[in-house]
Design an enzyme around this catalytic site. Sequence first.
Site, PDB file in Angstrom:
ATOM      1  CB  SER A 157      37.047  -0.396-109.468  1.00  0.00           C
ATOM      2  OG  SER A 157      35.962  -1.127-108.975  1.00  0.00           O
ATOM      3  NE  ARG A 227      36.785  -2.777 -96.919  1.00  0.00           N
ATOM      4  CZ  ARG A 227      37.220  -2.143 -97.991  1.00  0.00           C
ATOM      5  NH1 ARG A 227      36.388  -1.931 -99.011  1.00  0.00           N
ATOM      6  NH2 ARG A 227      38.450  -1.710 -98.078  1.00  0.00           N
ATOM      7  CG  ASP A 324      38.849  -7.800-111.940  1.00  0.00           C
ATOM      8  OD1 ASP A 324      37.945  -8.247-111.198  1.00  0.00           O
ATOM      9  OD2 ASP A 324      38.946  -6.606-112.239  1.00  0.00           O
ATOM     10  CG  HIS A 357      38.211  -5.540-108.733  1.00  0.00           C
ATOM     11  ND1 HIS A 357      38.051  -5.124-110.037  1.00  0.00           N
ATOM     12  CD2 HIS A 357      37.720  -4.532-107.958  1.00  0.00           C
ATOM     13  CE1 HIS A 357      37.475  -3.927-110.046  1.00  0.00           C
ATOM     14  NE2 HIS A 357      37.271  -3.550-108.804  1.00  0.00           N
ATOM     15  CG  ASP A 358      42.053  -5.507-103.795  1.00  0.00           C
ATOM     16  OD1 ASP A 358      41.186  -4.649-104.085  1.00  0.00           O
ATOM     17  OD2 ASP A 358      42.242  -5.914-102.639  1.00  0.00           O
TER      18      ASP A 358
END
Lengths: 384, 384
Positions: A157, A227, A324, A357-358
Amino acid sequence: MPKTIPPDSVGLVAPRHARFEEPLTLECGRELPGFELVYETYGTLNADASNGVLVCHALSGTHHAAGYHTLEDSKPGWWEALIGPGKPLDTNRFFVVCSNNLGGCHGSTGPSSVNPATGEPWGPDFPMVTVHDWVVSQARLADHLGIQRWAAVVGGSLGGMQALQWAIDFPDRLAHSVVIAAAPRLSAQNIGFNEVARQAIRSDPDYHEGRYQARGAVPRRGLMLARMLGHITYLSDEAMHEKFGRDLREGKPDYDFHYGVEFEVESYLRYQGRSFINRFDANTYLLMTKALDYFDPAAAHGGNLSRALAHVRAGFLVAAFTSDWRFPPARSREIVRALLDEDKDVSYAEIEADHGHDAFLMPIEQYRAVVGAYMDRIARGIGA
Amino acid sequence: MPKTIPPDSVGLVAPRHARFEEPLTLECGRELPGFELVYETYGTLNADASNGVLVCHALSGTHHAAGYHTLEDSKPGWWEALIGPGKPLDTNRFFVVCSNNLGGCHGSTGPSSVNPATGEPWGPDFPMVTVHDWVVSQARLADHLGIQRWAAVVGGSLGGMQALQWAIDFPDRLAHSVVIAAAPRLSAQNIGFNEVARQAIRSDPDYHEGRYQARGAVPRRGLMLARMLGHITYLSDEAMHEKFGRDLREGKPDYDFHYGVEFEVESYLRYQGRSFINRFDANTYLLMTKALDYFDPAAAHGGNLSRALAHVRAGFLVAAFTSDWRFPPARSREIVRALLDEDKDVSYAEIEADHGHDAFLMPIEQYRAVVGAYMDRIARGIGA
C-alpha cells in the site's frame, strides 16, 4: 496474549530511537530542525552490511512490524505473516528494519511532538511531509545503521509507494524494490475517499483547527468516521459478504430511530472506528492522507511514469491482489508496464485472494510463496 | 434557467397534495394517524385509467421528476432524461405520477412534519418506514387518482426496489415493473457505507438525538459528509477520472495544513455536500438509508428470491449499467435469474455506460432506447 511465542516469530522485541540533528529540508520547502525516528530491527546485520531489508509501513501502520513487546500483548506486529525465522522476510538471513514514518504518532517526530521553537506540540504547524521526505529520512536511518545499500526495500500500500520512491530517489542504495498492493498515483476516487475522511476530522468541533492537543481535546467522532470509511475500502465486497453477510445481531430488525447496531457489519465498523481513536493522532492521519494524494512520481516527467523510472537500478517484484479495489491489479500493471518500457528487471504476481486490499497483511499461501521465492533469490545473491 | 422550455419537456408543472385520513399500520408495527403525500403528474389519464405509470424515486429524490416549477428554475425535474412528450416515458401516451415518499422531506408526511399528538415536529419519533410501507402508501394514492392498475411501476436504485416490491405486494395492480440499477438486497459493503453516513449525521453535535429542529439547529457537518460519501459511490472510478483526473485547482500542491481545496474532485465533493444541507432533512436521510438496509424481499422466504417472486404477475424489464459498482449488473442478474426460475416474463438489459450508478439519471442513448422500446410495447398493448 500468546501463551507461548510461536517458534517462527521474532519473539520479544523492543523499539529503538535514533535522533538526527542535521536539519532536513522537506519537499514543501520548509526545514525541520532535526528529528527523531523510532524503529525496530529483527535479525542480525551481516559483516558487510549487505543483508538489510527496509520495511515501509502503510497509512495506519507503525514501526512494530513483527514480534511482541511483552508476553501480554494481544497481537504481534502488523506484518507477522511475512517477517520471522523461515518466513518470506527470513530473519535468519536478513536484518529487517522498520521505522515509524516522519510525521507519525508512534514515536517518530510528528504533529504530536513538541515543537522546539515554541515548547508546545507542533499540531497543525508541523510541516507537510511527502513520500519523498520519508525516503530521505529513512536514508538517514540507513546511514545511522551503517547500511549503505539495502538488499531490498519492501512495502504494501502506502509502504509500496515508498519502496517505489526509494528506487527513484536512491538508485544506488537498494538492490531490490518490492511493491505490493500499491499504485503509481491515487485515482480521483481514492482522493475522494481521503477527502471525506479529512472533512470528517476537520469538521469535528473537537478538532479546533488542529490545536486539539493544547485544548486537551480529541476529535474522536472524526477519527472514528475516517477509520470506518477506511475499513470499507480495505475489504472487498466479497470479503465483507463472507465475514458479515446481512446477519442481524438480534436476528430481526428493531425498526427504531435510535440506530443501535443491527447488522454485524455495523458492529464491526463501529468497533474498528472506536479502537482507532486511542491509537492514532488526527493530525498524523490528515498528513498521511495528503502524502498519499500528492504521491505521483510521474508528475515531474509530464505524467510519463516510464521516464520517472528511467534511472532506477533496483530489481522489482510487483504484486497485486485480485479483489483489491482500492489499488486494483490494473494500477500495479501500470508500474510493471513502465518498468518494462525501460527494460528494467521486474517480476509481477497477481495473487488470487478475496480479502481486498487488506490481503497484503495476511498469511495467504500464494502470496507468501511469491514473496518468499523472490527474497530467497536475493538472499542467495548475497550469500545469506 | 431555461430561456425557453424545450419542446420535449412536460413544461411548467405544479405539485399537488393528497391527504389520507385512514390510519396506516406500518411494517414496524406502529400506526401512522393519517398522512399526506405530495405528488406531480404529467400527461393525461385516459378514459379507462389504464395508462398510469408510477415513477418511484431514489434516496435523495423527490416528487419533482420532470418539467419546471417556474421559468427561473435552474434545473428541471430529476428524470427529465426519460419523462416527456416523445421520451421513453412518453407523456403523450402515459399519465405519469411521481410522489415524494412517506417519511420524505419535500412535502409528504415525514420526520419534519408536525406530529398531531404533540404539535411538535415528529423528528426521531417518526415511525420507521420500509419499502413495503411506501408501496402501500402509493397504492392509496393510486386509489385517490382512480387508478386500479398501473400500466407500469418504474424506478431506479431505491426506486427500482419499490417497483419490485409493488409486483410482490400488489400482483394485480400493475401490468409491468421496470427495475433499473437496483438490487434484491443490500450487500454488507452497501450497509457499511450507509452506516458511515448515519454515524456522520448522528455524531454531529447539532443532531441533538434527532431533535435538532426543535433546537433551531441543523446537523450540517453530518449531512455534508453523508452526501460526499454518497457521491463517491454514485460515480464510477472511471467517471471520476474522466471528470476530475488528478487536476490541481492551482496547478500545484500547496503543502499546507489548512487543507483548502486542492484537487478538483475535492471541490466537487464539497460543493455537492454543502448544497445538500439546504435541501435535505437529516432524519429523512437516516430513515431512507434504513429502508434500503432492511429491503430484502427474499428474507421472508428463507433467503429464496424465486419463492418471494412466485406470485408476481407483472412483466419485468430489469436494467443495469456496466460501471455501476453500488448495485452492479450481477445484482440485477440475481433478480432476473429468480424471475426466470419462476417462468416469469422478464427482459434484461446490461447497458454499457461509464457513469457508474448515476447512469440511471442520464440521457444515455442505449438506455433510453431500451426503456423506450419496452414502454412502447406497453403503450401499444393498451392502445395508447
